[in-house]
Design an enzyme around this catalytic site. Structure first.
Site, PDB file in Angstrom:
ATOM      1  N   ASP A  36       0.828  -1.089  -0.181  1.00 56.92           N
ATOM      2  CA  ASP A  36       0.146  -0.028   0.000  1.00 56.92           C
ATOM      3  C   ASP A  36       0.910   1.169   0.057  1.00 56.92           C
ATOM      4  O   ASP A  36       2.080   1.161   0.457  1.00 56.92           O
ATOM      5  CB  ASP A  36      -0.912  -0.034   1.347  1.00 56.92           C
ATOM      6  CG  ASP A  36      -2.257   0.660   1.164  1.00 56.92           C
ATOM      7  OD1 ASP A  36      -3.236   0.121   0.973  1.00 56.92           O
ATOM      8  OD2 ASP A  36      -2.026   1.867   0.988  1.00 56.92           O
ATOM      9  N   TYR A 155     -15.048   6.202 -12.675  1.00 55.51           N
ATOM     10  CA  TYR A 155     -14.881   4.895 -11.792  1.00 55.51           C
ATOM     11  C   TYR A 155     -15.603   3.686 -12.427  1.00 55.51           C
ATOM     12  O   TYR A 155     -14.917   2.515 -12.689  1.00 55.51           O
ATOM     13  CB  TYR A 155     -15.358   5.184 -10.521  1.00 55.51           C
ATOM     14  CG  TYR A 155     -15.186   4.214  -9.456  1.00 55.51           C
ATOM     15  CD1 TYR A 155     -14.090   3.900  -8.764  1.00 55.51           C
ATOM     16  CD2 TYR A 155     -16.481   3.338  -8.979  1.00 55.51           C
ATOM     17  CE1 TYR A 155     -14.282   2.743  -7.725  1.00 55.51           C
ATOM     18  CE2 TYR A 155     -16.545   2.256  -8.079  1.00 55.51           C
ATOM     19  CZ  TYR A 155     -15.287   2.232  -7.605  1.00 55.51           C
ATOM     20  OH  TYR A 155     -15.100   0.997  -6.515  1.00 55.51           O
TER      21      TYR A 155
END
Ligand SMILES: NC(=O)c1ccc[n+]([C@@H]2O[C@H](COP(=O)([O-])OP(=O)(O)OC[C@H]3O[C@@H](n4cnc5c(N)ncnc54)[C@H](O)[C@@H]3O)[C@@H](O)[C@H]2O)c1
Length: 273
Positions: A36, A155
């Site tokens: 991450d 998106y």
């Protein structure tokens, strides 16, 4: 695939669905690479996995950078001797204002993280999994990848791309024993959905909290369970799995089927496509 002794790289594992999946796969005996850009969150996930008796290591990665994706895979090789599973899960929404009013850098960022990083991460992982004799690549798309999600058109476009990539790579199962699948969750209770509220104050915040509490949301653990099922099932390839509240998980078939030319990868498993 049995998870015991396997190694799974999970992007976006500092939070939400990625963290829940790290915990789920570790419970089955997999070692987890927690990848991450949020280092503190990634370290927290490692601690949670270890507290539960599992094995994990954190690596900082910005999935939009090819070189950092390469370093992430190299980290798994250095730390655990390789990897068997890549879970492309990191993702963002575009936020406000809604497309077409969103500034160019905002919508491009959505495509970079939600689609291009999945394409590039998958591209880099394939030869490494092939050299290992096979493996699993799984991605988090979204229900927004299956219908006209008006709240965030970019998106929706990026997630449709992930669905298309997954279906088009079905043939890797026959070619090199690599199974590519994706999950398409409805709304899940994670910071991706809830963090917008933190930016609000007063009456606006109250209204948003009220709206949020009335909205049915899936727990992240439900998605983690679906990911685990797709990894475990040795027949699962090219699967797009919808996950909605209250219903059982289901495979979403492509809406249009075309004849395939012989020799097209995947023709054998998917004669209807
Ligand atoms: N929450 C939902 O309702 C929902 C529904 C369907 C699909 N999804 C998808 O699930 C995935 C996980 O989201 P979540 O809901 O757990 O959200 P989340 O915000 O809890 O987790 C997303 C993680 O991705 C990381 N990330 C973002 N950009 C990155 C980058 N460039 N490089 C590396 N890491 C990066 C963040 O730091 C964060 O830890 C996303 O792909 C999202 O689109 C979420």
């Amino acid at each position: 695939m049995k998870l015991e002794g396997k190694i799974a790289i999970i992007t976006g594992a500092a939070s939400g669905i990625g963290r829940a999946t790290a915990l789920r796969l570790a419970r089955e005996g997999a070692s987890i690479v927690v990848a991450d850009q949020n280092e503190a969150g990634a370290r927290e996930t490692v601690a949670l996995v270890e507290q539960a008796g599992g094995k994990a290591a954190a690596v900082k990665v910005d999935v939009t950078k090819s070189a950092e994706l390469a370093s992430m895979l190299a980290f798994a090789e250095k730390t655990y001797g390789g990897f068997d599973i890549l879970y492309n899960n990191a993702g963002v929404t575009t936020g406000n204002p809604r497309y077409p009013d969103s500034p160019e850098d905002r919508w491009r960022r959505t495509v970079e993280i939600d689609l291009n990083a999945v394409i590039e991460g998958t591209r880099q992982a394939i030869p490494k999994l092939q050299a290992r004799g096979g493996g699993v690549i799984i991605s988090t798309a979204s229900l927004a990848g299956l219908f006209g999600f008006q709240q965030d058109p970019v998106y929706a476009a990026a997630k449709h791309g992930v669905v298309g990539l997954t279906r088009a790579l079905i043939g890797l199962k026959d070619e090199m024993n690599i199974r590519v699948n994706c999950v398409c969750p409805a709304v899940v209770r994670t910071p991706l959905v809830t963090s917008g509220i933190d930016a609000l104050q007063g009456a606006a915040r109250e209204a948003a909290e009220k709206q949020m509490s009335a909205m049915p949301m899936l727990p992240a653990e439900e998605i983690a369970e679906a990911v685990y099922e797709l990894i475990r099932d040795d027949d699962a390839a090219g699967i797009v799995m919808g996950i909605t509240l209250g219903d059982t998980r289901r495979v979403v078939d492509p809406p249009i089927t075309l004849p395939v030319t012989s020799g097209t990868p995947g023709a054998r498993q998917h004669p209807r496509v």
